[in-house]
Write an enzyme that holds these catalytic residues in place. Structure first.
Site, mmCIF file in Angstrom:
data_model
loop_
_atom_site.group_PDB
_atom_site.id
_atom_site.type_symbol
_atom_site.label_atom_id
_atom_site.label_comp_id
_atom_site.label_asym_id
_atom_site.label_seq_id
_atom_site.Cartn_x
_atom_site.Cartn_y
_atom_site.Cartn_z
ATOM 1 N N GLN A 109 0.824 -1.218 0.000
ATOM 2 C CA GLN A 109 0.000 0.000 0.000
ATOM 3 C C GLN A 109 0.860 1.271 0.000
ATOM 4 O O GLN A 109 0.488 2.272 -0.600
ATOM 5 C CB GLN A 109 -0.930 -0.023 1.221
ATOM 6 C CG GLN A 109 -2.128 0.893 1.107
ATOM 7 C CD GLN A 109 -3.294 0.264 0.373
ATOM 8 O OE1 GLN A 109 -3.631 -0.893 0.611
ATOM 9 N NE2 GLN A 109 -3.920 0.998 -0.521
ATOM 10 N N LYS A 112 1.839 1.705 -3.664
ATOM 11 C CA LYS A 112 0.625 1.922 -4.469
ATOM 12 C C LYS A 112 0.133 3.354 -4.265
ATOM 13 O O LYS A 112 -0.146 4.082 -5.214
ATOM 14 C CB LYS A 112 -0.458 0.933 -4.018
ATOM 15 C CG LYS A 112 -1.763 1.050 -4.772
ATOM 16 C CD LYS A 112 -2.912 0.343 -4.077
ATOM 17 C CE LYS A 112 -2.635 -1.105 -3.760
ATOM 18 N NZ LYS A 112 -3.872 -1.880 -3.484
ATOM 19 N N LYS A 124 -2.673 -0.733 6.673
ATOM 20 C CA LYS A 124 -3.675 -1.780 6.425
ATOM 21 C C LYS A 124 -4.126 -2.334 7.759
ATOM 22 O O LYS A 124 -3.380 -2.282 8.738
ATOM 23 C CB LYS A 124 -3.044 -2.914 5.606
ATOM 24 C CG LYS A 124 -4.041 -3.741 4.825
ATOM 25 C CD LYS A 124 -4.348 -3.107 3.498
ATOM 26 C CE LYS A 124 -5.459 -3.784 2.764
ATOM 27 N NZ LYS A 124 -5.568 -3.268 1.388
ATOM 28 N N GLY A 163 -12.370 -0.037 2.989
ATOM 29 C CA GLY A 163 -12.727 -1.443 2.850
ATOM 30 C C GLY A 163 -11.639 -2.268 2.187
ATOM 31 O O GLY A 163 -10.636 -1.743 1.703
ATOM 32 N N ASP A 164 -11.823 -3.557 2.200
ATOM 33 C CA ASP A 164 -11.004 -4.525 1.469
ATOM 34 C C ASP A 164 -11.876 -5.790 1.458
ATOM 35 O O ASP A 164 -13.106 -5.691 1.619
ATOM 36 C CB ASP A 164 -9.645 -4.737 2.166
ATOM 37 C CG ASP A 164 -8.620 -5.436 1.279
ATOM 38 O OD1 ASP A 164 -7.998 -4.761 0.455
ATOM 39 O OD2 ASP A 164 -8.454 -6.667 1.382
ATOM 40 N N THR A 207 -11.914 0.568 -8.208
ATOM 41 C CA THR A 207 -10.796 -0.379 -8.340
ATOM 42 C C THR A 207 -10.915 -1.169 -9.644
ATOM 43 O O THR A 207 -9.950 -1.275 -10.413
ATOM 44 C CB THR A 207 -10.743 -1.339 -7.133
ATOM 45 O OG1 THR A 207 -10.894 -0.567 -5.939
ATOM 46 C CG2 THR A 207 -9.434 -2.102 -7.081
ATOM 47 N N SER A 375 -10.478 6.906 -2.973
ATOM 48 C CA SER A 375 -10.557 7.123 -1.523
ATOM 49 C C SER A 375 -9.893 8.456 -1.161
ATOM 50 O O SER A 375 -10.405 9.209 -0.326
ATOM 51 C CB SER A 375 -9.826 6.010 -0.772
ATOM 52 O OG SER A 375 -10.686 4.918 -0.537
HETATM 53 N N1 GLU Z 1 -8.265 -2.007 0.028
HETATM 54 C C1 GLU Z 1 -8.029 -1.224 -1.137
HETATM 55 C C2 GLU Z 1 -6.626 -1.439 -1.645
HETATM 56 O O1 GLU Z 1 -6.114 -2.538 -1.555
HETATM 57 C C3 GLU Z 1 -8.420 0.229 -0.958
HETATM 58 C C4 GLU Z 1 -7.848 0.945 0.206
HETATM 59 C C5 GLU Z 1 -8.431 2.329 0.457
HETATM 60 O O2 GLU Z 1 -9.321 2.760 -0.278
HETATM 61 O O3 GLU Z 1 -7.965 2.964 1.404
HETATM 62 O O4 GLU Z 1 -5.993 -0.572 -2.178
#
Ligand code: GLU
Length: 448
Positions: A109, A112, A124, A163-164, A207, A375
């Protein structure tokens, strides 16, 4: 310490956290040319610092099921790096959640989020709670109990979860309600909220749509087009169904979705009516197999989609769902593009297999960054308390995905990783993301 030595140290220290070690190795092995060109990174021990999270918060969640029985789950928040902005990243509720999984996701993350170019750090969290088969009131009680613990450690400018897997707008809304109740604060502390009370338009679609926008950019470089191309998609969650939707909108033919029980194969291809049906079915927790009676197609029990002939694969279920054998099948069946909708769906050997066969490969941290990017747009809309239209967000998303694609491609070229027109998106994305974070850390000195 060289990158090699740093990897060995992580491997020895975290041998019991295989997913985390896998994610670290992938980044480390591809940023070596950048590291060599920047001795200050080595001097400031940037890599060794970045593999250790700022902190990990662990807590217990007590809650009661519908029968009045006391349940105990574990919860975590991994605050990995706030070099570029508040910790940002989703919450996963799934029985496989543990520190290794959350550290791999948090580590990914960081880069990313850096790739989006938006001001967000990496984090996370989640729980080993299993939402499968739970009633709405059990989900509500669990979410309330989870946030009762988590609220001490998050806030709009410090750490903003979302979310995830296992956490969608319903769960985020329950958690948001508890946060608001405890703090009396109406702020953007969570993203993915319901539209109408702080959620951004398009967050749900972002996504999946973003992954397909990334794919469009890859195709364009090869003078290719999505029209008429057969696409294999795994998973039947938010990412998969919206990836399928965008594929259809752009004239591609999405022929599969899947879940842990098997693959739904519709040779004729999904269309909007079928996708809307699948979304409803999934919301109601009903099985994919009912599809066959309504629309036809085949149910491949216990199978993944990867043995089916197609042009493109978008694995969107979960980590390590595609192994070396699956990758080999993809290659043999004509797949020319692999775009990761999920986080780390290909094992290291599967990545090697697709890349040595010059299949164009987009890693998740680049291709699925559209979700967290929207987000970040939700956070800024919450801050100014003004909301953008669906089309405005869609335009931003397209631009962000193009920028991620172009900057990864440029870095692959600049650092000598592009071979005869074959772009190493994995190296490019890791280099761009890592450099943005490393530059900030160097500027900060040795804090962070
Ligand atoms: N869980 C998502 C990811 O893997 C989104 C995370 C978010 O929106 O903060 O990037």
């Amino acid at each position: 310490m060289s990158i090699r030595q740093a990897i060995e140290k992580v491997e020895a220290r975290y041998a019991h956290q295989p997913e985390f070690v896998q994610a670290v190795k992938e980044v480390a092995l591809t940023i070596a040319p950048l590291y060599d060109a920047h001795p200050e990174f080595q001097k400031m021990k940037i890599f060794e610092r970045l593999v250790e999270p700022d902190r990990i918060i662990a807590f217990r969640i007590n809650w009661e099921n519908d029968k009045g029985e006391v349940q105990v789950n574990r919860g975590w928040r991994v605050q990995f790096s706030n070099a570029l902005g508040p910790y940002k990243g989703g919450l996963r509720f799934h029985p496989t959640v543990n520190q290794s999984v959350l550290k791999f996701l948090g580590f990914e993350q960081i880069f990313k989020n850096a790739l989006t170019g938006l001001p967000i750090g990496g984090g996370k969290g989640g729980s080993d709670f299993d939402p499968k088969g739970k009633t709405d009131s059990e989900i509500r009680r669990f979410c309330y109990a989870f946030m009762r613990e988590l609220h001490h450690y998050v806030s709009k400018d410090m750490d903003v979860p979302a979310g995830d897997i296992g956490v969608g707008s319903r769960e985020v809304s329950y958690m948001y309600a508890m946060y608001k109740n405890l703090t009396h604060e109406y702020s953007g502390v969570l993203t993915g909220k319901g539209v109408g009370f702080g959620g951004s338009l398009m967050r749900t679609e972002a996504t999946g749509y973003g992954a397909v926008y990334f794919l469009e950019n890859m195709l364009k470089v090869q003078n290719d087009d999505i029209k008429g191309k057969k696409v294999l998609i795994s998973g039947a969650g938010n990412v998969s169904l919206h990836a399928a939707e965008k594929v259809c909108m752009l004239g591609g033919i999405a022929i599969t979705v899947s879940d842990s029980k098997g693959t739904l194969y519709d040779e004729k291809g999904l269309n909007q009516e079928k996708i809307d049906w699948l979304k409803k079915q999934k919301d109601q927790g009903k099985p994919l197999t009912d599809y066959i009676e309504v629309f036809g197609g085949e149910w491949l029990a216990g199978q993944t989609p990867w043995h089916i002939k197609a042009d493109i694969a978008i694995p969107s279920a979960t980590q390590n769902e595609v192994d070396e054998e699956d990758a080999q099948k993809m290659v043999e069946n004509g797949v020319k593009y692999v775009v990761e909708g999920a986080n780390m769906p290909l094992t290291a050997k599967a990545i090697d297999r697709v890349c040595e066969n010059r299949v164009h490969y987009a890693p998740g941290k680049a291709a699925n960054a559209g979700g967290v990017a929207v987000s970040a747009l939700e956070m800024s809309q919450n801050s100014v308390r003004q909301y953008k239209t669906f089309d405005q967000i869609d335009e931003r998303l397209k631009n962000i995905m193009k920028n991620i694609h172009d900057s990864a491609a440029a870095a692959s070229e600049e650092y000598g990783q592009t071979d005869n027109g074959y772009i190493d998106y994995m190296a490019g994305a890791n280099i761009v993301g890592f450099k943005r974070v490393a530059d900030a850390l160097v500027a900060y000195g040795i804090l962070n």
